[in-house]
Design a protein around this motif. Structure first.
Motif, short mmCIF file in Angstrom:
data_model
loop_
_atom_site.label_atom_id
_atom_site.label_comp_id
_atom_site.label_asym_id
_atom_site.label_seq_id
_atom_site.Cartn_x
_atom_site.Cartn_y
_atom_site.Cartn_z
N LEU A 184 0.83 -1.20 0.00
CA LEU A 184 0.00 0.00 0.00
C LEU A 184 0.87 1.25 0.00
O LEU A 184 0.58 2.23 -0.70
N GLY A 185 1.95 1.24 0.79
CA GLY A 185 2.83 2.40 0.81
C GLY A 185 3.43 2.68 -0.55
O GLY A 185 3.49 3.84 -1.00
N ILE A 186 3.86 1.63 -1.26
CA ILE A 186 4.46 1.81 -2.58
C ILE A 186 3.43 2.24 -3.61
O ILE A 186 3.67 3.15 -4.41
N VAL A 187 2.25 1.61 -3.57
CA VAL A 187 1.19 1.96 -4.52
C VAL A 187 0.75 3.40 -4.32
O VAL A 187 0.54 4.15 -5.28
N GLU A 188 0.62 3.82 -3.07
CA GLU A 188 0.24 5.21 -2.79
C GLU A 188 1.30 6.18 -3.31
O GLU A 188 0.97 7.24 -3.85
N SER A 189 2.55 5.83 -3.10
CA SER A 189 3.64 6.71 -3.52
C SER A 189 3.61 6.93 -5.03
O SER A 189 3.69 8.08 -5.51
N TYR A 190 3.47 5.85 -5.78
CA TYR A 190 3.39 5.99 -7.24
C TYR A 190 2.05 6.59 -7.68
O TYR A 190 2.00 7.38 -8.61
N GLY A 191 0.98 6.21 -6.98
CA GLY A 191 -0.33 6.72 -7.36
C GLY A 191 -0.46 8.21 -7.17
O GLY A 191 -1.16 8.89 -7.95
N ALA A 192 0.22 8.76 -6.16
CA ALA A 192 0.15 10.20 -5.91
C ALA A 192 0.72 10.99 -7.08
O ALA A 192 0.36 12.15 -7.30
N VAL A 193 1.61 10.36 -7.86
CA VAL A 193 2.22 11.04 -9.01
C VAL A 193 1.53 10.67 -10.31
O VAL A 193 1.16 11.54 -11.10
N PHE A 194 1.34 9.38 -10.53
CA PHE A 194 0.87 8.92 -11.83
C PHE A 194 -0.65 8.78 -11.94
O PHE A 194 -1.17 8.65 -13.04
#
Length: 316
Positions: free
Chosen positions: A250-260
């Motif tokens: 979830l932490g990784i998905v959120e990090s990328y999702g916040a940008v892409f």
């Protein structure tokens, strides 16, 4: 949008840091659910209390290490008191009774912090763990401390559960409470221990978030509460191994999702979207063991099965 290797790596690092924080919060929620089948929403309030204790003690003593230890001890004991006086009397009631009580406790803690410390929160008089260093990406010392803290705590928990009698009793109680009781395990003490450890983890997360943001606020537990819920759903309802993996994902998905994905989803909505997708496609959770939700509940699934020798003591 321009893609570059530096950005990809930086987002991955940030995702790991976020995942470490989510794991420290969600692990306590998973432990309580795995043991008692209670959605311990008040756990988010303990996260906020831990942050406040950390800031207050640091400002008063100047010692961040003392503040961290004090926060974990105080909030751990507060978690035990919550179990003793709130949950224990209603264990025989339907699950929604404990859920309502837990929500009420969370709101009470949030308002209590607001009344005592004000609406605008507290800050460290001197920022803790300042500075950064360049590795693959620029990493703040406070961010590195979050990851190190998570690794140390989870390693200690695993060693405790595998190599101590109390840890074996804890795992046995989660897997087979009636059998554990017949072998002389004190179920009440195991539950106290469960709440103490889970609450102490939440306090550690609260202190580290306060260090990252240099501020604590009464409502700081609101967002972690629903993200932790999403994590235990994705991880398999009380499965600690699944919870840790889900927190990191979830932490990784959120990090990328916040940008892409910013044009379609807000960063904090990613957790809800993931939870809804899992509930629709695999209601027992991605990492639940084969055989259904019940097996996925077992905290002992993170470790080898417990083995207890019979005791002559009478079961409680």
């Amino acid at each position: 949008m321009t893609f570059n290797a530096g950005l990809i790596v930086e987002l991955a690092v940030q995702g790991i840091i976020n995942g470490a924080i989510y794991a420290m919060v969600a692990i306590g929620l998973a432990m309580v659910f795995g043991l008692l089948r209670i959605l311990h929403i008040a756990h988010a309030g303990l996260f906020a209390v831990g942050g406040y204790v950390g800031v207050v003690v640091t400002n008063a003593s100047g010692s961040f290490a003392l503040a961290l230890g004090t926060a974990m001890l105080v909030v751990g004991l507060l978690g035990v008191l919550i179990y003793r006086f709130c949950y224990e009397p209603i264990l025989s009631k339907p699950p929604y009774v404990a859920l309502i009580a837990s929500v009420g406790l969370f709101l009470a803690m949030e308002e209590g912090l607001r009344l005592v410390f004000g609406d605008y929160g507290l800050t460290f008089t001197k920022p803790q763990l300042p500075g950064s260093f360049q590795m693959i990406a620029t990493v703040r010392y406070a961010e590195l401390a979050v990851v190190v803290m998570a690794i140390v705590l989870f390693t200690a928990l695993a060693l405790f559960a595998k190599h101590t009698r109390a840890g074996m009793a804890w795992r046995a109680t989660v897997s087979e409470p009636a059998m554990a009781s017949s072998f002389g395990v004190d179920l009440r003490r195991v539950r106290y221990l469960n709440f103490f450890i889970g609450s102490a983890f939440a306090a550690a997360a609260g202190v580290m978030v306060a260090t990252l943001n240099n501020v604590v606020e009464p409502h700081m537990g609101a967002v972690p509460s629903y993200k932790a819920l999403a994590i235990i759903v994705i991880g398999g309802f009380g499965n600690l191994q699944g919870t840790l993996i889900a927190a990191l994902l979830l932490g990784i998905v959120e990090s990328y999702g916040a940008v892409f994905l910013s044009a379609w989803l807000d960063r904090d909505s990613v957790a809800f979207a993931a939870m809804l997708a899992v509930l629709m496609l695999r209601p027992q959770g991605i990492f639940a063991t084969a055989g259904g939700i019940k097996k996925g509940w077992r905290i002992g699934s993170l470790f080898k099965p417990a083995s207890l020798k019979p005791s002559k003591r009478t079961a409680p």
